[in-house]
Design a protein around this motif. Structure first.
Motif, PDB file in Angstrom:
ATOM      1  N   SER A   5      44.378  55.502  37.020  1.00  0.00           N
ATOM      2  CA  SER A   5      43.903  54.123  37.008  1.00  0.00           C
ATOM      3  C   SER A   5      42.406  54.040  37.321  1.00  0.00           C
ATOM      4  N   GLU A   7      39.287  50.680  37.905  1.00  0.00           N
ATOM      5  CA  GLU A   7      39.129  49.237  38.031  1.00  0.00           C
ATOM      6  C   GLU A   7      37.696  48.880  38.373  1.00  0.00           C
ATOM      7  N   LYS A  12      41.698  45.799  36.067  1.00  0.00           N
ATOM      8  CA  LYS A  12      42.297  47.048  36.513  1.00  0.00           C
ATOM      9  C   LYS A  12      43.125  47.607  35.369  1.00  0.00           C
ATOM     10  N   GLN A  24      49.443  49.296  32.208  1.00  0.00           N
ATOM     11  CA  GLN A  24      49.160  47.941  32.679  1.00  0.00           C
ATOM     12  C   GLN A  24      47.675  47.637  32.494  1.00  0.00           C
ATOM     13  N   ILE A  26      45.315  44.573  33.982  1.00  0.00           N
ATOM     14  CA  ILE A  26      45.395  43.437  34.909  1.00  0.00           C
ATOM     15  C   ILE A  26      44.040  42.758  35.006  1.00  0.00           C
ATOM     16  N   ASP A  34      46.134  37.734  39.893  1.00  0.00           N
ATOM     17  CA  ASP A  34      46.262  38.854  38.961  1.00  0.00           C
ATOM     18  C   ASP A  34      47.326  38.560  37.902  1.00  0.00           C
ATOM     19  N   ASN A  36      49.080  40.771  34.618  1.00  0.00           N
ATOM     20  CA  ASN A  36      49.180  41.940  33.747  1.00  0.00           C
ATOM     21  C   ASN A  36      49.388  41.426  32.331  1.00  0.00           C
ATOM     22  N   GLY A 168      51.381  36.814  30.930  1.00  0.00           N
ATOM     23  CA  GLY A 168      52.066  37.881  31.657  1.00  0.00           C
ATOM     24  C   GLY A 168      53.563  37.887  31.440  1.00  0.00           C
ATOM     25  N   ASN A 270      57.394  42.868  32.562  1.00  0.00           N
ATOM     26  CA  ASN A 270      57.070  41.464  32.309  1.00  0.00           C
ATOM     27  C   ASN A 270      58.354  40.644  32.242  1.00  0.00           C
TER      28      ASN A 270
END
Length: 317
Positions: A5, A7, A12, A24, A26, A34, A36, A168, A270
């Motif tokens: 990851s 960000e 992110k 993901q 985000i 946040d 996603n 999302g 989701n």
């Protein structure tokens, strides 16, 4: 299967080395919460049975090739087919391979780079093909760069297969969409391009001016290639619910817009999901291009460099 990851203060990104997959993505909504905005599996092992190519890198040839195969330099190449078509690179393709992490950079412009070496004759394609994908965050932009080189003349058409929903969850029918295209590719019963172009006018494919996806025409879903009139931007997607707007720009001549009618919320992050829960923007050259000389060429010559660069800019509107 490993997660990586990066960000910054806007975005992110969580990726997987399997399929060089976006797991993901985000970003912040109008309330600073946040969201996603891509579909992803809860259980990472489900990516091994990812029939919808959720989040994956697709190759060696994204889209379809007719069952009769294709020619390069007067040499004929057969292709693996199911349901009369060669789809997204063949039996496995790049979406079901473990990619190598080349680098991960933090700082103001964080990035992740994966590589994959596709050996000569893999899925029937000629040439040892070295592929790189770089995922990069530059302020409020998510950038995807595919690059490839070969030691023999071959064909290449790579893309990312993220499924977007700027809420999302729920549906994308209430999202506003604009696409800078006046035509889509005509296709036969097997969704192979005929070589002709169809005007979007007076159809549910027409997003030349911004409108809600589910409005105006009876929406029947889309799984079609838009022939881009402009690719910077090529499309703008907006959710009034979250305030998130996503602008898509690319160096590619086409974008496959795909809106599945249903997705299985039981195995996805989701929840809840409704009818038409997501939309794909597969920036690429055209399906079956090797069999249509008037289409943009997918021929990659030895010594040349293939590059597909697509930018997703997120803002609050």
């Amino acid at each position: 299967m490993k997660k990586y990851s990066i960000e910054n203060k806007y975005i992110k990104l969580i990726t997987l080395d399997y399929g060089a997959t976006v797991h993901q993505l985000i970003t912040k909504d109008k309330n600073g919460d946040d969201v996603n905005v891509v579909m992803g599996f809860e259980n990472l092992e489900d990516y091994r049975n990812n029939s919808g190519y959720i989040g994956a890198s697709v190759g060696r040839f994204a889209g379809r090739i007719r069952k009769e195969g294709y020619h390069i330099n007067n040499n004929h190449y057969d292709v693996y087919t199911e349901n009369n078509v060669h789809l997204h690179g063949g039996k496995e393709g790049f979406s079901f391979k473990k990619w190598t992490l080349e680098s991960i950079e933090n700082g103001e412009e964080p990035s992740i780079k994966f590589s994959y070496l596709s050996p000569d004759k893999e899925e029937g394609y000629p040439g040892n093909l070295k592929v790189l994908v770089t995922y990069k965050l530059v302020e409020n932009q998510f950038i995807i760069i595919y690059e490839a080189t070969t030691d023999q003349d071959t064909i290449v058409n790579l893309t990312n297969h993220n499924y977007y929903n700027l809420n999302g969850n729920g549906t994308i029918l209430n999202h506003e969409l604009q696409i800078n295209a006046e035509h889509i590719l005509s296709k036969d019963a097997d969704a192979i391009p005929t070589g002709d172009f169809t005007s979007v006018e007076n159809s549910h494919f027409d997003f030349r001016t911004t409108r809600e996806i589910g409005s105006t025409f009876e929406f029947k879903g889309i799984d079609d290639t838009y022939v881009l009139k402009e690719n910077n931007p090529l499309a703008i997607l907006h959710s009034k619910q979250t305030g998130i707007e996503m602008e898509v720009a690319s160096n590619q001549p086409g974008v496959v817009i795909y809106t599945p009618e249903k997705m299985n919320e039981d195995i996805l992050l989701n929840k809840p999901l409704e009818t038409y829960p997501s939309i794909c923007f597969e920036t690429e050259k055209f399906s079956d291009a090797p069999n249509h000389p008037h289409f943009p060429s997918t021929h990659l010559k030895k010594g040349d460099v293939y590059k597909n660069e697509t930018t997703f800019t997120f803002r609050i509107k």
